[in-house]
Scaffold this motif. Structure first.
Motif, mmCIF file in Angstrom:
data_model
loop_
_atom_site.group_PDB
_atom_site.id
_atom_site.type_symbol
_atom_site.label_atom_id
_atom_site.label_comp_id
_atom_site.label_asym_id
_atom_site.label_seq_id
_atom_site.Cartn_x
_atom_site.Cartn_y
_atom_site.Cartn_z
ATOM 1 N N LYS A 34 37.404 26.575 33.915
ATOM 2 C CA LYS A 34 36.456 26.686 35.036
ATOM 3 C C LYS A 34 35.305 27.637 34.696
ATOM 4 O O LYS A 34 34.152 27.379 35.047
ATOM 5 N N GLN A 35 35.632 28.734 34.014
ATOM 6 C CA GLN A 35 34.587 29.679 33.617
ATOM 7 C C GLN A 35 33.602 29.031 32.644
ATOM 8 O O GLN A 35 32.397 29.216 32.756
ATOM 9 N N CYS A 36 34.129 28.256 31.717
ATOM 10 C CA CYS A 36 33.267 27.572 30.745
ATOM 11 C C CYS A 36 32.375 26.549 31.432
ATOM 12 O O CYS A 36 31.183 26.446 31.121
ATOM 13 N N ALA A 37 32.957 25.782 32.336
ATOM 14 C CA ALA A 37 32.195 24.751 33.050
ATOM 15 C C ALA A 37 31.065 25.377 33.864
ATOM 16 O O ALA A 37 30.024 24.744 34.078
ATOM 17 N N ALA A 38 31.249 26.614 34.297
ATOM 18 C CA ALA A 38 30.245 27.295 35.112
ATOM 19 C C ALA A 38 29.102 27.893 34.280
ATOM 20 O O ALA A 38 28.094 28.323 34.846
ATOM 21 N N LYS A 39 29.267 27.903 32.968
ATOM 22 C CA LYS A 39 28.199 28.443 32.116
ATOM 23 C C LYS A 39 26.941 27.599 32.300
ATOM 24 O O LYS A 39 27.003 26.391 32.481
ATOM 25 N N GLU A 40 25.799 28.243 32.223
ATOM 26 C CA GLU A 40 24.540 27.571 32.534
ATOM 27 C C GLU A 40 23.971 26.740 31.395
ATOM 28 O O GLU A 40 23.264 25.771 31.646
ATOM 29 N N THR A 41 24.272 27.098 30.156
ATOM 30 C CA THR A 41 23.673 26.363 29.046
ATOM 31 C C THR A 41 24.746 25.734 28.165
ATOM 32 O O THR A 41 25.889 26.194 28.126
ATOM 33 N N ASN A 42 24.345 24.691 27.449
ATOM 34 C CA ASN A 42 25.257 24.055 26.496
ATOM 35 C C ASN A 42 25.688 25.034 25.415
ATOM 36 O O ASN A 42 26.832 24.996 24.962
ATOM 37 N N ALA A 43 24.774 25.893 24.996
ATOM 38 C CA ALA A 43 25.104 26.875 23.958
ATOM 39 C C ALA A 43 26.214 27.812 24.435
ATOM 40 O O ALA A 43 27.151 28.111 23.680
ATOM 41 N N GLU A 44 26.114 28.262 25.676
ATOM 42 C CA GLU A 44 27.159 29.137 26.227
ATOM 43 C C GLU A 44 28.488 28.383 26.343
ATOM 44 O O GLU A 44 29.543 28.938 26.068
ATOM 45 N N TYR A 49 34.209 26.998 25.277
ATOM 46 C CA TYR A 49 35.266 25.980 25.304
ATOM 47 C C TYR A 49 36.342 26.133 24.227
ATOM 48 O O TYR A 49 37.508 25.864 24.505
ATOM 49 N N PRO A 50 36.013 26.556 23.006
ATOM 50 C CA PRO A 50 37.091 26.698 22.025
ATOM 51 C C PRO A 50 38.208 27.647 22.476
ATOM 52 O O PRO A 50 39.388 27.390 22.222
ATOM 53 N N ALA A 51 37.867 28.704 23.172
ATOM 54 C CA ALA A 51 38.897 29.622 23.680
ATOM 55 C C ALA A 51 39.764 28.937 24.732
ATOM 56 O O ALA A 51 40.981 29.129 24.769
ATOM 57 N N ALA A 52 39.147 28.126 25.566
ATOM 58 C CA ALA A 52 39.905 27.397 26.588
ATOM 59 C C ALA A 52 40.814 26.360 25.939
ATOM 60 O O ALA A 52 41.948 26.151 26.389
ATOM 61 N N VAL A 53 40.331 25.703 24.881
ATOM 62 C CA VAL A 53 41.167 24.738 24.154
ATOM 63 C C VAL A 53 42.362 25.465 23.545
ATOM 64 O O VAL A 53 43.512 25.012 23.677
ATOM 65 N N ARG A 54 42.110 26.592 22.892
ATOM 66 C CA ARG A 54 43.206 27.362 22.271
ATOM 67 C C ARG A 54 44.229 27.791 23.312
ATOM 68 O O ARG A 54 45.438 27.669 23.103
ATOM 69 N N GLN A 55 43.747 28.289 24.449
ATOM 70 C CA GLN A 55 44.659 28.751 25.493
ATOM 71 C C GLN A 55 45.448 27.581 26.067
ATOM 72 O O GLN A 55 46.647 27.714 26.334
ATOM 73 N N LEU A 120 31.058 18.872 23.333
ATOM 74 C CA LEU A 120 31.442 19.483 24.606
ATOM 75 C C LEU A 120 32.357 18.557 25.402
ATOM 76 O O LEU A 120 33.348 18.992 25.978
ATOM 77 N N ALA A 121 32.029 17.278 25.409
ATOM 78 C CA ALA A 121 32.854 16.311 26.134
ATOM 79 C C ALA A 121 34.245 16.224 25.520
ATOM 80 O O ALA A 121 35.240 16.080 26.237
ATOM 81 N N SER A 122 34.320 16.330 24.208
ATOM 82 C CA SER A 122 35.612 16.301 23.526
ATOM 83 C C SER A 122 36.449 17.519 23.897
ATOM 84 O O SER A 122 37.661 17.402 24.145
ATOM 85 N N TYR A 123 35.832 18.692 23.936
ATOM 86 C CA TYR A 123 36.547 19.900 24.379
ATOM 87 C C TYR A 123 37.098 19.701 25.792
ATOM 88 O O TYR A 123 38.264 19.991 26.065
ATOM 89 N N LYS A 124 36.241 19.215 26.674
ATOM 90 C CA LYS A 124 36.645 19.011 28.064
ATOM 91 C C LYS A 124 37.821 18.040 28.154
ATOM 92 O O LYS A 124 38.788 18.289 28.871
ATOM 93 N N ALA A 125 37.720 16.936 27.422
ATOM 94 C CA ALA A 125 38.789 15.937 27.459
ATOM 95 C C ALA A 125 40.099 16.529 26.957
ATOM 96 O O ALA A 125 41.162 16.314 27.557
#
Length: 144
Positions: A34-44, A49-55, A120-125
């Motif tokens: 949720k925190q990642c999705a709330a980031k304003e830019t693609n760069a952020e 997202y990698p941390a969210a994937v790892r977790q 980014l879409a792959s991370y989300k999926a």
């Protein structure tokens, strides 16, 4: 080439998840997502997202261990269940899930063609699939 890179990335996620206990102490994959999705830019988001994937992988591995232990207990305790080989069935399902997750992640990246956003879409999926699988496993082991 993309597929090879994605396989290496996926293997890296698994390895990183096994090596680290948590991405941020006390922060769940769902919260990180949720925190990642709330980031304003693609760069952020690309940094987040990698941390969210790892977790999500850490939490998935923990849920799998608990669910597998329940299968071991079931197989040990129940003569009728033993013939169904619950541990073998669980191990097969675990491998199938990971193969599906990789294939689905590859499909998502490919759906973006050569455009931006596939990563980014792959991370989300991946995160969404892991969170769903975690909930499934927790729900099954909670009812026993």
């Amino acid at each position: 080439m993309k597929t090879n890179v994605l396989h290496q990335v996926a293997a890296g996620f698994v390895f990183a998840a096994m090596c680290s206990q948590t991405a941020l102490a006390g922060t769940t994959a769902e919260t990180l997502y949720k925190q990642c999705a709330a980031k304003e830019t693609n760069a952020e988001q690309r940094e987040c997202y990698p941390a969210a994937v790892r977790q999500s992988e850490v939490e998935l591995v923990a849920a799998e261990k608990k669910a597998r232990a329940a299968m071991v207990d079931l197989e040990r305790e129940s003569e009728g269940s033993r013939s169904l080989q619950p541990v073998m069935a669980f191990d097969k399902a675990e491998r199938a899930y990971r193969a599906f997750r990789t294939a689905e992640s590859n499909r998502v990246v490919a759906s973006y063609g050569s455009g931006n956003g596939g990563g980014l879409a792959s991370y989300k999926a991946t995160i969404e699939m892991n969170l769903t699988r975690i909930k499934q496993l927790q729900g099954e082991s909670g009812g026993r």
